[in-house]
Design an enzyme around this catalytic site. Structure first.
Site, short mmCIF file in Angstrom:
data_model
loop_
_atom_site.label_atom_id
_atom_site.label_comp_id
_atom_site.label_asym_id
_atom_site.label_seq_id
_atom_site.Cartn_x
_atom_site.Cartn_y
_atom_site.Cartn_z
N GLU A 237 0.80 -1.23 0.00
CA GLU A 237 0.00 0.00 0.00
C GLU A 237 0.83 1.28 0.00
O GLU A 237 0.66 2.15 0.85
CB GLU A 237 -1.01 -0.02 1.16
CG GLU A 237 -1.99 -1.17 1.04
CD GLU A 237 -3.23 -1.03 1.91
OE1 GLU A 237 -3.36 -0.02 2.62
OE2 GLU A 237 -4.08 -1.94 1.86
N GLU B 129 -5.66 -8.84 0.50
CA GLU B 129 -6.39 -8.46 1.72
C GLU B 129 -7.83 -8.16 1.34
O GLU B 129 -8.10 -7.59 0.29
CB GLU B 129 -5.78 -7.23 2.40
CG GLU B 129 -4.42 -7.48 3.02
CD GLU B 129 -3.87 -6.27 3.77
OE1 GLU B 129 -4.66 -5.54 4.40
OE2 GLU B 129 -2.65 -6.06 3.71
#
Ligand code: BG6
Length: 493
Positions: A167, A376
């Site tokens: 991220e 995720e």
């Protein structure tokens, strides 16, 4: 597209779950691990527990892998802690650090579980920040190169799927939450220099993986939040595109095309921003060809136009776990995020929107045409044992079932999806609410207060593992390669 059958998943699809070293391991003073910037950042989230013990995976990893095998996992996505491998500025590689990960990887392989390994998930060694200047300094690229070289050379015989940086987009877009903006005096401009340095680290890792790991594949891990326009008012569509660019698309375009887009270049020029590109950088970025996108996605967002004279506001995340405690950002002249009246919300005000996962797969496939794996996705909740010591997490089952079904529809739509690894296997530390915000298929029987007390007393709580209802449900689904849904689909198609 409507289908008259349930979605089918390809043979060899990776079914597993996901974690990150600092959120699951604990053992921060053990095995010669050095201090990390996230150790310090996690202490700012009090009264929630910091990462000192976390889920104590450091001591429970064999038990955890045995549970994964029982569940039927064919993959497990986790991260390596850089400070466990190169703990100090003398640059010495820690034999104990390597031994820990060698043992974990061997255990996974012995159980037929494919290790999917993230190189960086927020835990930069403190010496890199203090002595080299962290993400602000180009010196860090050399340190990162050394670290990933050690990882590829040591684990590359068994690990074939690598993820570069978790991220990056969220670390830049929400710089204060994970401490990336610490010490910056002009974040508006500094973020682009930092981002460029991280891009060079990513590109370095991609090329080294291909050079050093026989058959190795590597991809980035963007944190994705599909963004809808609030209405069919044309400026809401531009707002949604702006939000998408500034929180995710700028990064994905760079990874996929190996160069900065016209959009971001125009933005830099209009705002007098110098991202610090030096000779040779663009060649390096262009040479780094990713093999797939690893995608984190929990929720969607909705954007509305914000006029140039709107009052600006930053994103105030819900830090309490009580609904209604989130303030959406307002970026004048670009966009504002708003609540979506068509979806439900979690206690942390995260949109519950399974259809957005299908939309996202279609979007990413159309734009980049690269294989994708979900690394995720999941449901954070306050959870407690009942009188029998059991955890009945029907809400998580519903969430996962609907999300996976939509993922399957995306496969039917023609998208190449190679795996699903939801967050998380055991409960672990959340980024802001300790272990109170639980995501696991397996309950870790400890509270934040108990973790805080144990840390203060220098003891280790038992952190007993208890399978939640979602464990059994997920196990049936994955052992049937996504055929045994175990309940009604409500977002079918
Ligand atoms: C992802 C991160 O963005 O979201 C994880 O990669 C994080 O590290 C997860 O834990 C869930 O967010 P949170 O704040 O609920 O822990």
């Amino acid at each position: 597209m409507h289908y008259d059958h349930d979605p089918r998943f390809p043979e060899g699809f990776f079914w597993g779950a996901s974690s990150a070293a600092w959120q699951v391991e604990g053992g921060v003073n053990e095995g010669g691990r050095g201090v990390s910037i996230i150790d310090i950042n996690s202490k700012t989230k009090k009264p929630f527990a910091d990462n000192f013990i976390a889920a104590d995976h450091y001591h429970h990893f064999k038990e955890d892998v045995a549970f994964m095998a029982e569940c039927g996992f064919t993959s497990y996505r986790f991260s390596l802690a850089w400070p466990r491998i190169i703990p100090a500025s003398d640059g010495k590689v820690s034999a104990e650090g390597l031994a820990f990960y060698n043992a974990l990887i061997d255990e996974l392989v012995a159980h037929g579980i494919e290790p999917i390994v993230t190189l960086y998930h927020y835990d930069m060694p403190l010496w890199v920040e203090e002595e080299l200047g962290g993400w602000k300094s180009r010196e860090t690229i050399k340190a990162f190169e050394r670290y990933v070289r050690v990882c590829f050379e040591t684990f590359g015989d068994r690990v074939k799927y690598w993820l570069s940086i978790n991220e990056q987009n969220m670390q830049i877009a929400y710089g204060d939450w994970l401490g990336v903006s610490k010490g910056c005096t002009d974040w508006f401009r500094d973020q682009w220099r930092i981002n460029h340095i991280i891009n060079l680290c990513h590109a370095t890792a991609v090329n080294l993986c291909h050079e050093l790991v026989p058959g190795g594949k590597i991809g980035p891990v963007p944190g994705m939040v599909p963004i809808y326009p609030y209405s069919c008012e044309p400026m809401d569509q531009i707002a949604a595109m702006n939000a998408e660019e500034f929180t995710e698309k700028i990064w994905n375009d760079t990874y996929a095309h190996g160069e900065y887009s016209e959009f971001v270049r125009a933005y830099w020029e209009n705002n007098d921003i110098d991202p610090g590109i030096e000779p040779g950088d663009e060649e390096l970025m262009k040479s780094a060809k990713i093999d797939f996108f690893a995608i984190n996605c929990y929720r969607s967002n909705t954007a509305k136009w914000a006029p140039a004279d709107a009052k600006p506001h930053s994103y105030d995340l819900n830090k309490t776990g009580e609904k209604g405690n989130l303030v959406f950002p307002v970026v004048p002249g670009a966009y504002q995020l708003v609540y979506n009246p068509h979806v439900e919300y979690t206690d942390w005000d995260w949109e519950i929107d399974p259809v957005s996962l299908r939309y996202l797969m279609r979007y990413m496939w159309d734009h980049y045409h690269l294989p994708m794996m979900i690394t995720e996705n999941g449901f954070g909740a306050h959870e407690h044992k009942d009188a029998n010591g059991e955890i009945h997490d029907q809400y998580r089952i519903d969430f996962l079932r609907e999300n996976i079904y939509q993922l399957g529809l995306a496969v039917e739509d023609g998208c190449e999806v190679i795996g699903y690894n939801p967050w998380s296997f055991t409960d672990l530390l959340s980024t802001g609410n300790g272990i109170e915000k639980r995501y696991g298929l397996v309950y870790v029987d400890v509270t934040d207060d108990e973790l805080n007390e144990a840390e203060a007393a220098g003891t280790l709580p038992p952190c007993k593992r208890i399978k939640k209802d979602s464990f059994a449900w997920y196990s049936k689904l994955i052992k049937s390669n996504g055929q045994d849904w175990g309940g009604e689909i409500t977002h079918g198609c």
